[in-house]
Design an enzyme around this catalytic site. Sequence first.
Site, short mmCIF file in Angstrom:
data_model
loop_
_atom_site.label_atom_id
_atom_site.label_comp_id
_atom_site.label_asym_id
_atom_site.label_seq_id
_atom_site.Cartn_x
_atom_site.Cartn_y
_atom_site.Cartn_z
N GLU A 3 -13.69 5.48 -5.29
CA GLU A 3 -14.50 4.25 -5.20
C GLU A 3 -15.96 4.58 -4.87
O GLU A 3 -16.20 5.51 -4.10
CB GLU A 3 -13.93 3.33 -4.11
CG GLU A 3 -12.53 2.87 -4.46
CD GLU A 3 -11.89 2.00 -3.38
OE1 GLU A 3 -12.60 1.57 -2.45
OE2 GLU A 3 -10.69 1.77 -3.47
N ARG A 62 -4.38 2.09 -1.19
CA ARG A 62 -5.48 3.03 -1.34
C ARG A 62 -5.34 3.67 -2.71
O ARG A 62 -4.21 3.87 -3.19
CB ARG A 62 -5.44 4.13 -0.27
CG ARG A 62 -5.90 3.69 1.10
CD ARG A 62 -7.41 3.44 1.13
NE ARG A 62 -7.89 3.09 2.47
CZ ARG A 62 -8.08 1.84 2.90
NH1 ARG A 62 -7.84 0.81 2.11
NH2 ARG A 62 -8.55 1.62 4.11
N HIS A 105 -12.27 -3.63 -4.49
CA HIS A 105 -11.81 -3.49 -3.09
C HIS A 105 -12.15 -4.74 -2.27
O HIS A 105 -12.96 -4.68 -1.33
CB HIS A 105 -12.40 -2.23 -2.45
CG HIS A 105 -11.59 -1.75 -1.27
ND1 HIS A 105 -11.42 -0.41 -0.97
CD2 HIS A 105 -10.91 -2.41 -0.31
CE1 HIS A 105 -10.67 -0.29 0.12
NE2 HIS A 105 -10.36 -1.51 0.54
P1 NAP Z 1 1.04 -0.94 8.89
O1 NAP Z 1 1.37 -2.21 9.60
O2 NAP Z 1 0.88 0.31 9.67
O3 NAP Z 1 2.17 -0.74 7.77
C1 NAP Z 1 2.23 0.39 7.00
C2 NAP Z 1 3.61 0.45 6.32
O4 NAP Z 1 3.62 1.57 5.44
C3 NAP Z 1 4.76 0.62 7.29
O5 NAP Z 1 5.76 -0.31 6.98
C4 NAP Z 1 5.24 2.05 7.07
O6 NAP Z 1 6.65 2.08 7.20
C5 NAP Z 1 4.83 2.30 5.62
N1 NAP Z 1 4.59 3.72 5.35
C6 NAP Z 1 3.75 4.56 6.00
N2 NAP Z 1 3.81 5.80 5.47
C7 NAP Z 1 4.72 5.74 4.47
C8 NAP Z 1 5.24 6.70 3.55
N3 NAP Z 1 4.84 7.97 3.57
N4 NAP Z 1 6.15 6.29 2.66
C9 NAP Z 1 6.57 5.00 2.62
N5 NAP Z 1 6.11 4.05 3.46
C10 NAP Z 1 5.21 4.42 4.37
O7 NAP Z 1 -0.32 -1.10 8.05
P2 NAP Z 1 -0.98 -2.42 7.45
O8 NAP Z 1 -1.85 -3.05 8.47
O9 NAP Z 1 0.07 -3.24 6.80
O10 NAP Z 1 -1.97 -1.77 6.35
C11 NAP Z 1 -1.47 -0.95 5.34
C12 NAP Z 1 -2.59 -0.34 4.52
O11 NAP Z 1 -3.14 -1.30 3.63
C13 NAP Z 1 -3.82 0.16 5.30
O12 NAP Z 1 -3.60 1.39 5.92
C14 NAP Z 1 -4.85 0.24 4.19
O13 NAP Z 1 -4.79 1.50 3.55
C15 NAP Z 1 -4.41 -0.85 3.22
N6 NAP Z 1 -5.35 -1.99 3.24
C16 NAP Z 1 -6.05 -2.29 2.11
C17 NAP Z 1 -6.93 -3.36 2.13
C18 NAP Z 1 -7.72 -3.72 0.92
O14 NAP Z 1 -8.80 -4.25 1.06
N7 NAP Z 1 -7.22 -3.51 -0.29
C19 NAP Z 1 -7.12 -4.10 3.30
C20 NAP Z 1 -6.39 -3.76 4.40
C21 NAP Z 1 -5.50 -2.70 4.37
P3 NAP Z 1 7.43 3.41 7.68
O15 NAP Z 1 6.68 3.93 8.86
O16 NAP Z 1 8.81 2.91 7.97
O17 NAP Z 1 7.40 4.33 6.51
C1 8YV Z 2 -12.04 -2.87 4.04
C2 8YV Z 2 -9.61 -2.00 4.08
O1 8YV Z 2 -12.52 -3.15 2.76
O2 8YV Z 2 -9.03 -2.55 6.30
C3 8YV Z 2 -8.89 -1.76 5.36
O3 8YV Z 2 -8.15 -0.76 5.43
O4 8YV Z 2 -9.38 -1.35 3.12
C4 8YV Z 2 -10.57 -3.13 3.96
O5 8YV Z 2 -10.29 -4.14 4.86
C5 8YV Z 2 -12.61 -1.57 4.40
O6 8YV Z 2 -11.98 -0.97 5.45
C6 8YV Z 2 -14.09 -1.76 4.70
O7 8YV Z 2 -14.65 -0.58 5.06
#
Ligand code: NAP
Ligand code: 8YV
Length: 317
Positions: free
Chosen positions: A262, A233, A280
Amino acid sequence: MNDIPILMAAPMPATVIDALDRHFTLHRLWEQPDADAFLARHGAAIRGIAANALAGRIDAGLFDRLPALEIVANFGVGYDNIDARAAAERGVMVTNTPGVLDAEVADLTLGLLLATIRRLPQADRYVRDGRWPDAPFPLSPTLRGRTVGIIGLGAIGKQIARRLEAFDVAIAYHGRTRQRDVDYAYYDTPVALAGACDVLIAIVPGSASTQHLVGAAVLDALGRDGIFVNVARGSVVDEPALIAALQSGTILAAGLDVYADEPNVPEALRALDNVVLLPHLGSASEHTRAAMGQLVVDNLTSWFSQRRVVTPVPETA
Ligand code: NAP
Ligand code: 8YV
């Protein structure tokens, strides 16, 4: 369920809109000439929200206007657009879309990393601008011999790590807790991780605890040969500090999919040659967005038919 009013604040894929239209009475807030007046007139009846990050923040202020609200089904795994604690306090269920997008986001991350290191968009522009006949494109930096640090070794972070293994690079990570099921090197602070790496990938949730986790100290530690990739993010990085680090050569380059405000990307970032900027795109394939949309529909139909959901967020599970 057809008479249950559901609010969709911003557009979602047509498949989601069609499915919700079939099951519920769907209100499209973005089509209303006056959203405020619509909420004043119909808010008391709304029982569910199909949400996404484009819809703005869903918090106590909105909950106050929707007293019959039972569930917010988010289109996205990250739900920093929703105050899930405030929802839990009011007994409102919140769901997200974990799992179905992990591979897609991990693929995109590897693509963005390679594009940044090997300067693929710059090379594409070079050919299009007709400059190749004048001179070969300059040699690029390399992924060879690098150590890649992942901040947030969760579901997506682990898929990124698996893909990186095939690239023969050393892998390390930071999270609040050391994980027992991996043998990558663990660092208990982002600065320590950055000091041990020359590529840093952020894939943590947006939250108060991750706000500006990557700031000047982390970028300093990453160093002059360092590459930063943000697919988490925009709030996770101190954007002005990142711009300064890219301008001054404190780090070599960055690949960014997410931004502080964004869809607005600062002119200072757009002017730099050592960044690759994506709008994104992490989950943005037709296949994966359809799977995310189906999960939104399944969470809503399951809630209103069985009082159960498929993927609750921890705060309301
Ligand atoms: P997840 O399975 O819940 O993993 C999150 C990881 O972050 C965990 O390993 C957690 O470990 C760590 N974490 C949480 N808070 C933290 C902190 N304060 N300091 C250090 N590490 C921390 O989530 P995910 O499904 O992998 O998704 C992660 C994030 O990716 C989403 O929440 C979203 O913001 C982002 N994302 C972006 C896109 C995009 O389009 N660019 C798409 C999908 C997701 P600990 O609890 O051990 O700290
Ligand atoms: C999407 C994301 O672009 O899943 C997330 O956390 O950042 C992306 O997959 C977004 O959520 C669409 O609204």
